[in-house]
Enzyme design. Sequence first.
Site, PDB file in Angstrom:
ATOM      1  N   TRP A 127      -4.930  -2.954  -3.549  1.00  0.00           N
ATOM      2  CA  TRP A 127      -4.146  -2.811  -2.314  1.00  0.00           C
ATOM      3  C   TRP A 127      -5.091  -2.349  -1.206  1.00  0.00           C
ATOM      4  CZ3 TRP A 127      -1.477   2.111  -0.563  1.00  0.00           C
ATOM      5  CH2 TRP A 127      -0.594   1.862   0.507  1.00  0.00           C
ATOM      6  N   ASP A 208      -1.541   4.450 -10.058  1.00  0.00           N
ATOM      7  CA  ASP A 208      -0.659   4.210  -8.914  1.00  0.00           C
ATOM      8  C   ASP A 208       0.490   3.352  -9.437  1.00  0.00           C
ATOM      9  OD1 ASP A 208       0.600   3.656  -6.572  1.00  0.00           O
ATOM     10  OD2 ASP A 208      -1.151   2.848  -5.529  1.00  0.00           O
ATOM     11  N   ALA A 210       3.909   1.922  -8.277  1.00  0.00           N
ATOM     12  CA  ALA A 210       4.769   1.723  -7.105  1.00  0.00           C
ATOM     13  C   ALA A 210       5.879   0.710  -7.373  1.00  0.00           C
ATOM     14  CB  ALA A 210       3.926   1.258  -5.920  1.00  0.00           C
ATOM     15  N   LYS A 243      10.182   1.008  -3.437  1.00  0.00           N
ATOM     16  CA  LYS A 243      10.575  -0.334  -3.879  1.00  0.00           C
ATOM     17  C   LYS A 243      11.703  -0.271  -4.902  1.00  0.00           C
ATOM     18  CE  LYS A 243       6.491  -0.914  -1.963  1.00  0.00           C
ATOM     19  NZ  LYS A 243       5.753  -1.773  -1.103  1.00  0.00           N
TER      20      LYS A 243
HETATM   21  C1  LMR Z   1       2.478  -4.008   0.450  1.00  0.00           C
HETATM   22  O1  LMR Z   1       1.467  -4.004  -0.255  1.00  0.00           O
HETATM   23  O2  LMR Z   1       2.847  -4.996   1.091  1.00  0.00           O
HETATM   24  C2  LMR Z   1       3.331  -2.776   0.510  1.00  0.00           C
HETATM   25  O3  LMR Z   1       2.834  -1.793  -0.350  1.00  0.00           O
HETATM   26  C3  LMR Z   1       3.558  -2.306   1.893  1.00  0.00           C
HETATM   27  C4  LMR Z   1       2.364  -1.647   2.484  1.00  0.00           C
HETATM   28  O4  LMR Z   1       2.502  -0.514   2.958  1.00  0.00           O
HETATM   29  O5  LMR Z   1       1.291  -2.255   2.524  1.00  0.00           O
END
Ligand code: LMR
Length: 394
Positions: A127, A208, A210, A243
């Site tokens: 991410w 992590d 999520a 989420k």
């Molecule tokens: C994403 O990866 O799209 C989500 O976790 C939202 C974000 O804050 O980036």
Amino acid sequence: MLSSLKKQPADRIIGLSALYNADPRDTKIDLGVGVYKDAGGNTPIMRAIKTAEQRLWNEETTKTYTAMIGDGGFHNAMADLIFADSVDRSRVSFCATPGGTGAVHHVIELVKMTGTGAKVWFSDPTWGNHLSIAKHVNVPVEKYTYFDAKNRSVNFDGMISDLEKVASGDVVVLHGCCHNPTGANLNKAQWGQVAELLLAKGAIPFIDIAYQGFGDGLEEDAYGTRLLAGMFPEMFIAASCSKNFGIYRERCGLIIALSADAGTSAITQGNLAYVNRQNFSFPPDHGARLVTMVLTDPELRADWAAELEEVRLGMLNARQKLAQALQAECGSDRFGFLAEHRGMFSRIGATEAQVDQLRDEHAIYMVFDGRLNIAGVTVDKIDTIAKAVIAVGI
Ligand code: LMR
């Protein structure tokens, strides 16, 4: 003074939503930011959350401060959800945070505060905000191989050979389930191998999580976290309720830290409270209270779990249908990985130029790295998406 600030790059996920909203084409399709959407393209408030909100409105008598680390009821309810009985709770300390992002930030800050100079290892890719936060907090970062871009699956040999280089005391970030951005995940045997290797190296896992409940189910998605929690003397978890409870804007997240013994755990706990205090004092409470109510009331919990399961199965169905439509369109099963991936995302192997072309010529929005949000792939749009993906040459 302000004129000496440097321009910051726009966030490439969140910035995409602004572009999408400004697009006047009524055929536009949003496969960008990781937000769940139902068949009508809406992000609904989950039934159990709505009921909990009504109940909270009736029952709540004060808005005075909670504890610096958030409410104990929230900690316990989340620990039950994530750990079940995989860990001795006397070694566990908690800290409620603004969203999972707040938890990621604070864990990295805590790592820095230890003064050990530990490196933080991230999967490549990960991410985008992981790397950005680590840079902002200024900790040394390393990356480990994770994705086989050709087969769109986990490059496990590459991962293991990079994790061999982890030093004792380094922190290794693992996605608990539903890897973001790739959608490719470790199987149980691979979790076991990674755990054994990191334990032998003296590394500290940082999970992590999520998207618990979006992959193979609430229990299944906690497999890796529970396995490691039962093995490691020290470990961090950053959990998000955005989420799986659909409460994105409430900013509800949690740090769970495991220490080797109860004495160290008390010190860790104090440091977590300190980090909250220095950053913003008290964490947001509303979302945490709703989550606690949902998780501890059997009826609400059952309804929430059932709705989450509908969401999960809907995404699984979209994965299968899109893979089929792409097979029909291109005459090969090279998109079969879509049905194998789990969670909200799949990295489909588009170049940045192809992503731009999808947006400009087909009004389809996905993240620059070719990450597609499967929750945006509603049944009525599957053929349009499949045709466009093949038309731009992916
Ligand atoms: C994403 O990866 O799209 C989500 O976790 C939202 C974000 O804050 O980036």
